[in-house]
Design an enzyme around this catalytic site. Structure first.
Site: not given
Ligand code: ZN
Length: 184
Positions: A46, A51, A88-89, A130-131, A134
């Site tokens: 995701g 991000q 997380c990326l 989670h997304e 963000h």
């Protein structure tokens, strides 16, 4: 296609509220394409616009082979709760256990500007939450207990110098993607 730089923890972009998309234009579709390319190159499941330093309310996901591009997503129902490990990326190599709803329903616009509903459980539900967090400047670290957050930040302190300027350059490597670590 282009692979975008990923912003890592410390970049203020990650803490900004996003702006709802007024109309789904070719620019938005181009952003979505680049976000998918970036997410796959980074082997995540995701990725949300902040991000990659953008303010549009847009996220992309690929959970267990199903692709989602969600514009202006909103959670309309939540059920149950379950703990599970998240990464997380934007916080590479840091993981933590987060309690999330076990099932959620989300409304959003798709790439064609049509209203859609996505219902997910387990990993899909976790990824959606989670997304969408963000898109409101929230990170999984925010859910950890004081002690666990302190430990996660201490680990990050030893890692962050690898990302000067809070930028993670993603290099496309030629190997089979795997999503074992589940960074979102
Ligand atoms: Zn994330």
């Amino acid at each position: 296609m282009s692979i975008l730089d990923i912003r890592v923890l410390g970049d203020p972009a990650l803490r900004k509220e996003t702006v709802p998309v007024e109309s789904v234009t070719d620019d938005i579709r181009a952003l979505i394409t680049d976000m998918f390319d970036t997410m796959y190159a980074a082997e995540g499941i995701g990725l949300a616009a902040p991000q990659v330093g953008r303010t549009e309310r847009v996220t992309v996901m690929d959970v267990e082979g199903a692709k989602y591009a969600l514009i202006n997503p909103e959670i309309t129902s939540r059920q149950g709760s379950i703990r599970g490990e998240e990464g997380c990326l934007s916080i590479p190599d840091v993981f933590g256990e987060v309690e999330r709803a076990n099932a959620v329903t989300v409304t959003a616009l798709n790439e064609g500007g049509e209203e859609i509903e996505v219902a997910g459980t387990e990993l899909l539900a976790r990824c959606l939450q989670h997304e969408i967090d963000h898109l409101h400047g929230k990170l999984f670290l925010d859910y950890l207990s004081v002690l666990k957050r302190r430990a996660a930040l201490a680990k990050w302190d030893g890692i962050k110098s690898q990302y000067p300027g809070y930028i993670r350059k993603v290099i496309l490597e030629k190997h089979t993607p795997h999503h074992s670590e589940g960074e979102l």
